[in-house]
Design an enzyme around this catalytic site. Structure first.
Site, short mmCIF file in Angstrom:
data_model
loop_
_atom_site.label_atom_id
_atom_site.label_comp_id
_atom_site.label_asym_id
_atom_site.label_seq_id
_atom_site.Cartn_x
_atom_site.Cartn_y
_atom_site.Cartn_z
N TYR A 34 -2.23 -0.45 10.35
CA TYR A 34 -2.17 -0.82 8.94
C TYR A 34 -0.85 -0.36 8.33
O TYR A 34 -0.15 -1.13 7.65
CB TYR A 34 -3.35 -0.19 8.21
CG TYR A 34 -3.42 -0.45 6.73
CD1 TYR A 34 -3.86 -1.68 6.24
CD2 TYR A 34 -3.08 0.55 5.82
CE1 TYR A 34 -3.95 -1.90 4.87
CE2 TYR A 34 -3.16 0.33 4.46
CZ TYR A 34 -3.59 -0.90 3.99
OH TYR A 34 -3.67 -1.11 2.63
N SER A 39 0.85 -1.19 0.00
CA SER A 39 0.00 0.00 0.00
C SER A 39 0.89 1.23 0.00
O SER A 39 2.04 1.18 0.46
CB SER A 39 -0.89 0.01 1.24
OG SER A 39 -1.53 1.27 1.42
#
Length: 336
Positions: free
Chosen positions: A177, A164
């Site tokens: 995350y 990501s």
């Protein structure tokens, strides 16, 4: 005559670039591709893209019903697909690899897509949240790659890690995350170097927001409705979130080219570039963005996104369409 060191360095870089340009794209026709988190969201979009290019698929996810619907979707498109219900956070994945290899005839490509995302203030995220993120987003790709290594070495195969832009720039309210995605970006870089002598190519992609419908499966902390409101709205915005099918096409293209690392989407490229060129300015911008997000709640309780819907998020037509298209409405397993 001795050549200047800079000239020698430039010549070496040019030689490497030329060698890479001459390498043929990786042909996916007939390749055996294992995709974790393949039952919905981006995983399903990737499965459709790999299938359209002639690959034979093995989808792995925890929810058997979701896998069944995904397989029916893919077979309706003429794709050869098998499904395996398994938890990729299990400490031993050798049995899963053996089952996939036996039924599919081997493994050429390993795609790590299964993941979890928690949205909420740092003050409301517990150490368990961080551990959960690390287990699924970072340790699962590590364990599965190790388990599948003999298959990949025989095939001189490929590994695709879905990281990501949050693994390049820490985004406020996504601390757990981002920590896990920073870890898996580092894993991808290490594997790229260490597996190259075996003929294995590792590609790590760093997408920005994508319209996959997976926000409803996110773990929401803090002021649940407010947190889910900003998160789901951003994740379904056609301005900043890339369509899932287009994201999948770009991701598979990066694998086919053999890229080491690739940002996916304009916002991801912009953020990565800003971090590299102006880290202080980027940090200040993230701190400013944090001021615009909901303040912490008095409790650390969590809810799934689907439990924090409001009329604003529930009735978003783009969100509704994406959730239907990418099999997001039938369960609450891992958020791919």
């Amino acid at each position: 005559m001795r050549l200047p060191k800079r000239l020698l360095l430039a010549a070496g870089v040019a030689a490497l670039a030329g060698r890479r340009a001459l390498q043929a794209p990786y042909d996916l026709r007939g390749k055996r591709v294992l995709i974790t988190g393949g039952s919905r969201g981006l995983g399903l979009a990737l499965a459709r893209e790999f299938g359209a290019r002639g690959a034979r698929l093995a989808l792995v996810a925890r929810d058997g019903a979701e896998l069944g619907r995904a397989a029916a979707d893919l077979r309706g498109r003429g794709v050869e697909v098998l499904t395996f219900s398994a938890d990729v956070t299990a400490p031993d994945l050798a049995g899963l690899v053996a089952d996939v290899s036996a039924q599919l005839g081997g493994i050429d490509v390993l795609v790590h897509d299964a993941g979890v995302i928690q949205a909420g203030p740092f003050e409301n995220q517990t150490e368990e949240d961080f551990r959960d993120a690390m287990e699924l987003n970072a340790f699962a790709p590590l364990r599965l790659t190790r388990a599948a290594l003999p298959e990949l070495q025989r095939a001189k195969g490929r590994v695709l890690i879905i990281a990501s832009v949050g693994g390049k720039v820490a985004v406020p309210h996504l601390a757990a995350y981002s920590m896990s995605k920073f870890a898996v970006v580092g894993l991808g870089q290490a594997l790229r170097a260490e597996l190259a002598p075996s003929g294995i190519r590792v590609t790590t992609v760093c997408p920005g927001l994508m319209r996959t419908g997976s926000a409803r499966h996110a773990v929401i902390k803090g002021q649940h409705e407010k947190e889910y409101g900003w998160f789901a709205t951003a994740a379904n915005s056609p301005v900043i979130a890339l369509a899932a099918a287009e994201a999948a096409r770009r991701i598979v293209n990066a694998l086919v080219r053999g890229d080491a690392e690739a940002p996916i989407g304009g916002p991801a490229l912009l953020l990565r570039s800003a971090q590299a060129l102006a880290p202080q300015l980027t940090a200040d911008a993230m701190a400013l963005a944090n001021r615009l997000l909901p303040v912490p709640a008095a409790t650390d309780a969590s809810k799934r996104g689907s439990e924090a819907e409001t009329p604003v998020t529930r009735e978003n037509p783009i969100k509704q369409s994406t959730e239907r298209d990418f099999n997001e409405l039938g369960g609450a397993a891992d958020a791919g």
